[in-house]
Every structure is written in C-alpha cells, then in structure tokens.
Scaffold this motif. Sequence first.
Motif, PDB file in Angstrom:
ATOM      1  N   PRO A 167       0.830  -1.211   0.000  1.00 61.83           N
ATOM      2  CA  PRO A 167       0.000   0.000   0.000  1.00 61.83           C
ATOM      3  C   PRO A 167       0.860   1.255   0.000  1.00 61.83           C
ATOM      4  CG  PRO A 167      -0.513  -1.416   1.881  1.00 61.83           C
ATOM      5  CD  PRO A 167       0.649  -2.012   1.184  1.00 61.83           C
ATOM      6  N   VAL A 168       0.432   2.265  -0.715  1.00 57.24           N
ATOM      7  CA  VAL A 168       1.151   3.541  -0.739  1.00 57.24           C
ATOM      8  C   VAL A 168       0.948   4.257   0.583  1.00 57.24           C
ATOM      9  CG1 VAL A 168       1.299   5.779  -1.880  1.00 57.24           C
ATOM     10  CG2 VAL A 168       0.959   3.722  -3.230  1.00 57.24           C
ATOM     11  N   LEU A 169      -0.250   4.124   1.135  1.00 58.04           N
ATOM     12  CA  LEU A 169      -0.594   4.795   2.376  1.00 58.04           C
ATOM     13  C   LEU A 169      -1.396   3.819   3.231  1.00 58.04           C
ATOM     14  CD1 LEU A 169       0.041   7.801   2.952  1.00 58.04           C
ATOM     15  CD2 LEU A 169      -2.348   8.271   2.522  1.00 58.04           C
ATOM     16  N   GLY A 170      -1.164   3.773   4.489  1.00 56.16           N
ATOM     17  CA  GLY A 170      -1.949   2.918   5.375  1.00 56.16           C
ATOM     18  C   GLY A 170      -1.506   1.470   5.298  1.00 56.16           C
ATOM     19  N   ARG A 171      -2.484   0.580   5.417  1.00 52.96           N
ATOM     20  CA  ARG A 171      -2.192  -0.861   5.401  1.00 52.96           C
ATOM     21  C   ARG A 171      -3.030  -1.534   4.329  1.00 52.96           C
ATOM     22  NH1 ARG A 171      -6.530  -3.450   7.102  1.00 52.96           N
ATOM     23  NH2 ARG A 171      -7.928  -2.507   8.602  1.00 52.96           N
ATOM     24  N   GLY A 172      -2.666  -2.773   4.032  1.00 49.69           N
ATOM     25  CA  GLY A 172      -3.416  -3.542   3.054  1.00 49.69           C
ATOM     26  C   GLY A 172      -4.688  -4.111   3.645  1.00 49.69           C
ATOM     27  N   LEU A 173      -5.454  -4.788   2.808  1.00 48.32           N
ATOM     28  CA  LEU A 173      -6.695  -5.418   3.271  1.00 48.32           C
ATOM     29  C   LEU A 173      -6.373  -6.682   4.037  1.00 48.32           C
ATOM     30  CD1 LEU A 173      -8.682  -5.091  -0.073  1.00 48.32           C
ATOM     31  CD2 LEU A 173      -8.904  -3.662   1.950  1.00 48.32           C
ATOM     32  N   LEU A 174      -7.117  -6.932   5.098  1.00 51.45           N
ATOM     33  CA  LEU A 174      -6.934  -8.137   5.902  1.00 51.45           C
ATOM     34  C   LEU A 174      -7.954  -9.190   5.471  1.00 51.45           C
ATOM     35  CD1 LEU A 174      -6.563  -6.438   9.401  1.00 51.45           C
ATOM     36  CD2 LEU A 174      -4.741  -7.245   7.867  1.00 51.45           C
ATOM     37  N   PRO A 175      -7.600 -10.477   5.590  1.00 50.87           N
ATOM     38  CA  PRO A 175      -8.558 -11.524   5.213  1.00 50.87           C
ATOM     39  C   PRO A 175      -9.875 -11.410   5.980  1.00 50.87           C
ATOM     40  CG  PRO A 175      -6.380 -12.476   5.491  1.00 50.87           C
ATOM     41  CD  PRO A 175      -6.312 -11.034   5.925  1.00 50.87           C
ATOM     42  N   ALA A 176      -9.856 -10.903   7.207  1.00 52.26           N
ATOM     43  CA  ALA A 176     -11.089 -10.755   7.981  1.00 52.26           C
ATOM     44  C   ALA A 176     -12.007  -9.681   7.396  1.00 52.26           C
ATOM     45  CB  ALA A 176     -10.746 -10.418   9.430  1.00 52.26           C
TER      46      ALA A 176
END
Length: 150
Positions: free
Chosen positions: A137-146
């Motif tokens: 991700p450029v900013l923040g975090r990626g998507l989580l499986p949950a």
Amino acid sequence: MWRDQLARDVRTAFRGFGRTPGPTIVIVLTLALGIGATTAIFGVVNAVLLQPLPYPNPDRLVRIVENVPSPANGVPAMRTTAMSHEDFESWRTNTTMLSHVAASSPVSRTLRTSDGAVRLNGAQVSPALFPMLGLPPVLGRGLLPAEDRR
C-alpha cells in the motif's frame, strides 16, 4: 574536401526549395506527419505489447477464464472471466498450484459534494489481490482476510 562538397549540395538543395515552395511545404509536412504518426504508434505498441507488466514476476500471473459452450439456439460460444462466489471459493480453497487467488469486479460510484457530483470508477477486490501483485500500500495498510465481505 567532402565537407565542402556537402555544404555546396546543401546550399543547392535549399536554393531549389526556395524556387518551388509549394511542393517543398507538402514534402516537409508529409514527412513530419509520417514520422510523428510512426512515433506515436510505436509508443503505444511499446507500452502495451512490448513492456512487461509493472509488477514483480509478471510472468507468474494468470487469469482464469471460462469457456461457455454455445447453446443450441445459435448463440455463439463465449469466454468469460465472471464467476460465482462459490466457484471463486472453490478455486481459493482447492488450488495447490497457485500461491494466491484473488478476485476483482469493476465498481462505479457517485461522489456528491457541495460543488456537484462526479462519477468515480474503481474496483471491488479481494484481500489477496495486492499480495498477489506484490504491491505494498502507498498509504496505510493492506486489506486483511477478515475484511473480506461477500
């Protein structure tokens, strides 16, 4: 020696161009248009066909396509990338040859502001898409499986 001859030839050519400006202008414009069009087409072909995808290991990416046979009423057979959620879950849980299985679907939304509305085009993706592409991700975090909503 050869430089003097070249200089004389160039001067003679420009004198000839000056005597017949109409054909000279047509020739120069034709050459400019041909060179410009060739450069533009090569730029597109280079970007679309010759350059690899901008991901790590682009040769390892695959796209799952289903061949739908032709029904008996004369409608031609087709290829589709659309699949049901059940089929996607089956691919994701049963595959042994793919390191990641991800899905994406185009989405269009309207953003309303005090200045008016604007149409936004994007995609709804599964959490495995960004790790599969090797894109942080450029900013923040990626998507989580949950966070996978069905």
